[in-house]
Scaffold this active site. Sequence first.
Site, PDB file in Angstrom:
ATOM      1  N   LYS A   1     -55.717 -16.297  72.927  1.00  0.00           N
ATOM      2  CA  LYS A   1     -55.920 -17.652  72.375  1.00  0.00           C
ATOM      3  C   LYS A   1     -55.495 -18.685  73.419  1.00  0.00           C
ATOM      4  O   LYS A   1     -56.206 -19.662  73.663  1.00  0.00           O
ATOM      5  CB  LYS A   1     -55.068 -17.832  71.126  1.00  0.00           C
ATOM      6  CG  LYS A   1     -54.911 -19.272  70.667  1.00  0.00           C
ATOM      7  CD  LYS A   1     -54.104 -19.400  69.383  1.00  0.00           C
ATOM      8  CE  LYS A   1     -52.632 -19.446  69.588  1.00  0.00           C
ATOM      9  NZ  LYS A   1     -52.057 -20.692  70.093  1.00  0.00           N
ATOM     10  N   ASN A   2     -54.342 -18.463  74.054  1.00  0.00           N
ATOM     11  CA  ASN A   2     -53.777 -19.505  74.919  1.00  0.00           C
ATOM     12  C   ASN A   2     -54.404 -19.564  76.307  1.00  0.00           C
ATOM     13  O   ASN A   2     -54.137 -20.488  77.066  1.00  0.00           O
ATOM     14  CB  ASN A   2     -52.258 -19.359  74.995  1.00  0.00           C
ATOM     15  CG  ASN A   2     -51.609 -19.687  73.654  1.00  0.00           C
ATOM     16  OD1 ASN A   2     -52.271 -20.191  72.740  1.00  0.00           O
ATOM     17  ND2 ASN A   2     -50.345 -19.368  73.520  1.00  0.00           N
TER      18      ASN A   2
ATOM     19  N   CYS B   1     -44.991 -30.725  65.324  1.00  0.00           N
ATOM     20  CA  CYS B   1     -45.355 -29.611  64.444  1.00  0.00           C
ATOM     21  C   CYS B   1     -44.028 -28.977  64.013  1.00  0.00           C
ATOM     22  O   CYS B   1     -42.958 -29.468  64.331  1.00  0.00           O
ATOM     23  CB  CYS B   1     -46.223 -28.612  65.192  1.00  0.00           C
ATOM     24  SG  CYS B   1     -45.279 -27.695  66.397  1.00  0.00           S
TER      25      CYS B   1
ATOM     26  N   ARG C   1     -42.670 -32.199  70.264  1.00  0.00           N
ATOM     27  CA  ARG C   1     -43.747 -31.805  71.185  1.00  0.00           C
ATOM     28  C   ARG C   1     -44.437 -33.007  71.835  1.00  0.00           C
ATOM     29  O   ARG C   1     -45.597 -33.296  71.604  1.00  0.00           O
ATOM     30  CB  ARG C   1     -44.735 -30.882  70.474  1.00  0.00           C
ATOM     31  CG  ARG C   1     -44.012 -29.632  69.987  1.00  0.00           C
ATOM     32  CD  ARG C   1     -44.917 -28.576  69.468  1.00  0.00           C
ATOM     33  NE  ARG C   1     -45.618 -27.897  70.570  1.00  0.00           N
ATOM     34  CZ  ARG C   1     -46.481 -26.923  70.333  1.00  0.00           C
ATOM     35  NH1 ARG C   1     -46.728 -26.577  69.107  1.00  0.00           N
ATOM     36  NH2 ARG C   1     -47.102 -26.331  71.321  1.00  0.00           N
ATOM     37  N   PRO C   2     -43.703 -33.780  72.618  1.00  0.00           N
ATOM     38  CA  PRO C   2     -44.280 -34.944  73.304  1.00  0.00           C
ATOM     39  C   PRO C   2     -45.327 -34.520  74.339  1.00  0.00           C
ATOM     40  O   PRO C   2     -45.462 -33.340  74.649  1.00  0.00           O
ATOM     41  CB  PRO C   2     -43.071 -35.571  73.984  1.00  0.00           C
ATOM     42  CG  PRO C   2     -42.069 -34.502  74.085  1.00  0.00           C
ATOM     43  CD  PRO C   2     -42.313 -33.549  72.958  1.00  0.00           C
TER      44      PRO C   2
ATOM     45  N   ASP D   1     -42.798 -17.353  72.571  1.00  0.00           N
ATOM     46  CA  ASP D   1     -43.723 -16.923  71.526  1.00  0.00           C
ATOM     47  C   ASP D   1     -43.381 -15.542  70.964  1.00  0.00           C
ATOM     48  O   ASP D   1     -43.848 -15.176  69.891  1.00  0.00           O
ATOM     49  CB  ASP D   1     -45.168 -16.920  72.049  1.00  0.00           C
ATOM     50  CG  ASP D   1     -45.686 -18.328  72.235  1.00  0.00           C
ATOM     51  OD1 ASP D   1     -46.753 -18.496  72.847  1.00  0.00           O
ATOM     52  OD2 ASP D   1     -45.001 -19.276  71.795  1.00  0.00           O
TER      53      ASP D   1
ATOM     54  N   ILE E   1     -36.836 -23.432  74.762  1.00  0.00           N
ATOM     55  CA  ILE E   1     -38.112 -24.130  74.953  1.00  0.00           C
ATOM     56  C   ILE E   1     -38.396 -25.121  73.832  1.00  0.00           C
ATOM     57  O   ILE E   1     -38.776 -26.264  74.071  1.00  0.00           O
ATOM     58  CB  ILE E   1     -39.281 -23.111  75.065  1.00  0.00           C
ATOM     59  CG1 ILE E   1     -39.013 -22.082  76.166  1.00  0.00           C
ATOM     60  CG2 ILE E   1     -40.609 -23.834  75.273  1.00  0.00           C
ATOM     61  CD1 ILE E   1     -38.987 -22.634  77.586  1.00  0.00           C
TER      62      ILE E   1
ATOM     63  N   ARG F   1     -54.406 -18.751  62.537  1.00  0.00           N
ATOM     64  CA  ARG F   1     -54.636 -19.624  63.692  1.00  0.00           C
ATOM     65  C   ARG F   1     -54.536 -18.835  64.989  1.00  0.00           C
ATOM     66  O   ARG F   1     -55.151 -19.181  65.988  1.00  0.00           O
ATOM     67  CB  ARG F   1     -53.597 -20.759  63.725  1.00  0.00           C
ATOM     68  CG  ARG F   1     -53.778 -21.822  62.681  1.00  0.00           C
ATOM     69  CD  ARG F   1     -52.834 -22.982  62.924  1.00  0.00           C
ATOM     70  NE  ARG F   1     -52.952 -23.465  64.302  1.00  0.00           N
ATOM     71  CZ  ARG F   1     -52.113 -24.348  64.838  1.00  0.00           C
ATOM     72  NH1 ARG F   1     -51.095 -24.813  64.131  1.00  0.00           N
ATOM     73  NH2 ARG F   1     -52.276 -24.768  66.078  1.00  0.00           N
TER      74      ARG F   1
HETATM   75  C1  EPZ Z   1     -48.092 -23.642  74.997  1.00  0.00           C
HETATM   76  O1  EPZ Z   1     -47.758 -24.791  74.223  1.00  0.00           O
HETATM   77  C2  EPZ Z   1     -48.551 -22.599  73.999  1.00  0.00           C
HETATM   78  N1  EPZ Z   1     -49.726 -23.086  73.281  1.00  0.00           N
HETATM   79  C3  EPZ Z   1     -47.432 -22.286  73.006  1.00  0.00           C
HETATM   80  O2  EPZ Z   1     -47.889 -21.227  72.165  1.00  0.00           O
HETATM   81  C4  EPZ Z   1     -46.222 -21.794  73.802  1.00  0.00           C
HETATM   82  O3  EPZ Z   1     -45.148 -21.559  72.899  1.00  0.00           O
HETATM   83  C5  EPZ Z   1     -45.812 -22.856  74.826  1.00  0.00           C
HETATM   84  O4  EPZ Z   1     -46.931 -23.147  75.694  1.00  0.00           O
HETATM   85  C6  EPZ Z   1     -44.644 -22.395  75.702  1.00  0.00           C
HETATM   86  O5  EPZ Z   1     -44.972 -21.217  76.347  1.00  0.00           O
HETATM   87  C7  EPZ Z   1     -50.934 -23.005  73.886  1.00  0.00           C
HETATM   88  O6  EPZ Z   1     -51.054 -22.528  75.000  1.00  0.00           O
HETATM   89  C8  EPZ Z   1     -52.115 -23.506  73.093  1.00  0.00           C
HETATM   90  P1  EPZ Z   1     -45.290 -26.711  76.697  1.00  0.00           P
HETATM   91  P2  EPZ Z   1     -47.495 -26.208  74.970  1.00  0.00           P
HETATM   92  O7  EPZ Z   1     -46.045 -27.936  77.051  1.00  0.00           O
HETATM   93  O8  EPZ Z   1     -48.415 -26.346  76.102  1.00  0.00           O
HETATM   94  C9  EPZ Z   1     -41.907 -29.959  76.041  1.00  0.00           C
HETATM   95  C10 EPZ Z   1     -48.430 -20.190  70.137  1.00  0.00           C
HETATM   96  O9  EPZ Z   1     -47.742 -19.730  69.206  1.00  0.00           O
HETATM   97  N2  EPZ Z   1     -42.903 -30.902  76.586  1.00  0.00           N
HETATM   98  O10 EPZ Z   1     -44.981 -25.705  77.743  1.00  0.00           O
HETATM   99  O11 EPZ Z   1     -47.472 -27.255  73.937  1.00  0.00           O
HETATM  100  C11 EPZ Z   1     -42.309 -29.477  74.653  1.00  0.00           C
HETATM  101  O12 EPZ Z   1     -41.850 -30.390  73.669  1.00  0.00           O
HETATM  102  C12 EPZ Z   1     -48.062 -21.518  70.765  1.00  0.00           C
HETATM  103  O13 EPZ Z   1     -49.452 -19.622  70.610  1.00  0.00           O
HETATM  104  C13 EPZ Z   1     -42.522 -32.201  76.873  1.00  0.00           C
HETATM  105  O14 EPZ Z   1     -41.369 -32.576  76.671  1.00  0.00           O
HETATM  106  O15 EPZ Z   1     -46.009 -25.953  75.508  1.00  0.00           O
HETATM  107  C14 EPZ Z   1     -41.626 -28.145  74.529  1.00  0.00           C
HETATM  108  O16 EPZ Z   1     -40.290 -28.337  74.122  1.00  0.00           O
HETATM  109  C15 EPZ Z   1     -46.829 -22.129  70.127  1.00  0.00           C
HETATM  110  N3  EPZ Z   1     -43.442 -33.081  77.352  1.00  0.00           N
HETATM  111  C16 EPZ Z   1     -41.640 -27.616  75.967  1.00  0.00           C
HETATM  112  O17 EPZ Z   1     -41.896 -28.756  76.820  1.00  0.00           O
HETATM  113  C17 EPZ Z   1     -44.747 -32.702  77.597  1.00  0.00           C
HETATM  114  O18 EPZ Z   1     -45.556 -33.536  78.063  1.00  0.00           O
HETATM  115  C18 EPZ Z   1     -42.709 -26.570  76.225  1.00  0.00           C
HETATM  116  O19 EPZ Z   1     -43.945 -27.179  75.949  1.00  0.00           O
HETATM  117  C19 EPZ Z   1     -45.116 -31.369  77.309  1.00  0.00           C
HETATM  118  C20 EPZ Z   1     -44.185 -30.479  76.813  1.00  0.00           C
END
Ligand code: EPZ
Length: 418
Positions: A22-23, A116, A121-122, A305, A327, A397
């Site tokens: 998916k990711n 969420c 999740r900014p 995850d 995370i 999902r």
């Molecule tokens: C991806 O989410 C995955 N989703 C998530 O999988 C996964 O848990 C996550 O990466 C971490 O590995 C998809 O790939 C669709 P991040 P993403 O940006 O991109 C903070 C699942 O179950 N952050 O690496 O949203 C954020 O708040 C899902 O399949 C900022 O602060 O993750 C979080 O605390 C859940 N500012 C941390 O970084 C930003 O601009 C990691 O977020 C972006 C992120």
Amino acid sequence: MDSFRIIGGQPLFGQLTISGSKNAALPIIAASLLFKEKVTLTNIPELADIRTMIKLLNILGAETTFENNRLTIDPTDLRSDQAPYELVKTMRASIYVMGPLLATKGHTRVSFPGGCSLGVRPIDIHLKGFEKLGASIEVNGGDIVGKAKYLKGSEINLGFPSVGATCNLIMAAVLAKGITKMKNFAKEPEIWDLVEFLNRSGAKIMRKEEYIEIEGVEALSPIEYSVMPDRIELGTLGAAALITGGEIKLKWQHSDIISSFREKLEDMGHHVHLDEEEGIYTFKAGKMKGNIDVRTLPYPGFPTDLQPLLGVLLSLNKGTSHIHETIFENRFMWVPELERMGADIHKEGESIIINGVKTLQAAPIMASDIRAGASLVLAALAAKGETIIRRIYHIDRGYENLEKKLSSVGAKIFREKI
Ligand code: EPZ
């Protein structure tokens, strides 16, 4: 609303095939907007988030067909650049259309993805990166409005290795004028699947030690691309074998990209082995050892995850274990549900302390996000008695045919309208 009815106590035995990731699929599908001709993708998992992304591309004007895990996308006649709130609020990955639309159309309006259950999740890292590439970004009535006459290569330091921001900024930079260097980028395998797809389509993305270097090109020409298998599903189905005291083999034609998870399972006393020659990952339940400690980290650290899946395994382990989640600020939503089944877990700040118990008892429980939902399925498979899990749309999902796969290796799991 669908629920799962699960009768626990059956050890799982057999062999399964893992679906596409998916990711990896979500950014690759969004990247189709970078092309001026039809894109064909295979091994695309049939699940809710993928259907949501396809619906978003249709709203933008792309024509799509999706059958037997084969997705075609024709982005040649886009008539909108707007990603509406009612869609973005259901899937945060909708934000992935920003990079490609800024790169090709020079304007986009995407509703601010809300938080969420995992936390706020900014998207500040995404937006700062777009501005570094020359876009103007403003928030207008809950929408992010991005504009750019053209994007220009730049040095970007992400600050934190955000997976989504790394994907989004790669997609924005591949057609930019000049060279982009990205530091502090995320290294998850799904990112390199996106890079592989783009490079095979004519992009120039190179991974250096300290940064990703992207040389902007004039245009891309698509190749038919098969998306990598899903490492989180691999870990989930493997953990299902272990928690039920069984043994399953999973087809895995890929390197050992869940080694940090495997090592913890081996520390627990389980037998987990990837035969790279055969392309088979074997998970065989072993005698429990106690006291496991884990911290979730960006790749190649322990993946957030798989944190709920390890947590449920540890709830039935010997001794006392600790999980520290670094995370997301709220990724222990599975804990209160598991306590209803008799687990002995205490939360302390960003950590939980798990005192292993001998058995879990069936109880009516509820999924709250994709991976928490999956961990509750595992708990129900191990528990004595019949468990009903509600709100399994969360699970749908992120997992393709989960109940069919589990039933084929002996689980008593039924989807019902309850
Ligand atoms: C991806 O989410 C995955 N989703 C998530 O999988 C996964 O848990 C996550 O990466 C971490 O590995 C998809 O790939 C669709 P991040 P993403 O940006 O991109 C903070 C699942 O179950 N952050 O690496 O949203 C954020 O708040 C899902 O399949 C900022 O602060 O993750 C979080 O605390 C859940 N500012 C941390 O970084 C930003 O601009 C990691 O977020 C972006 C992120």
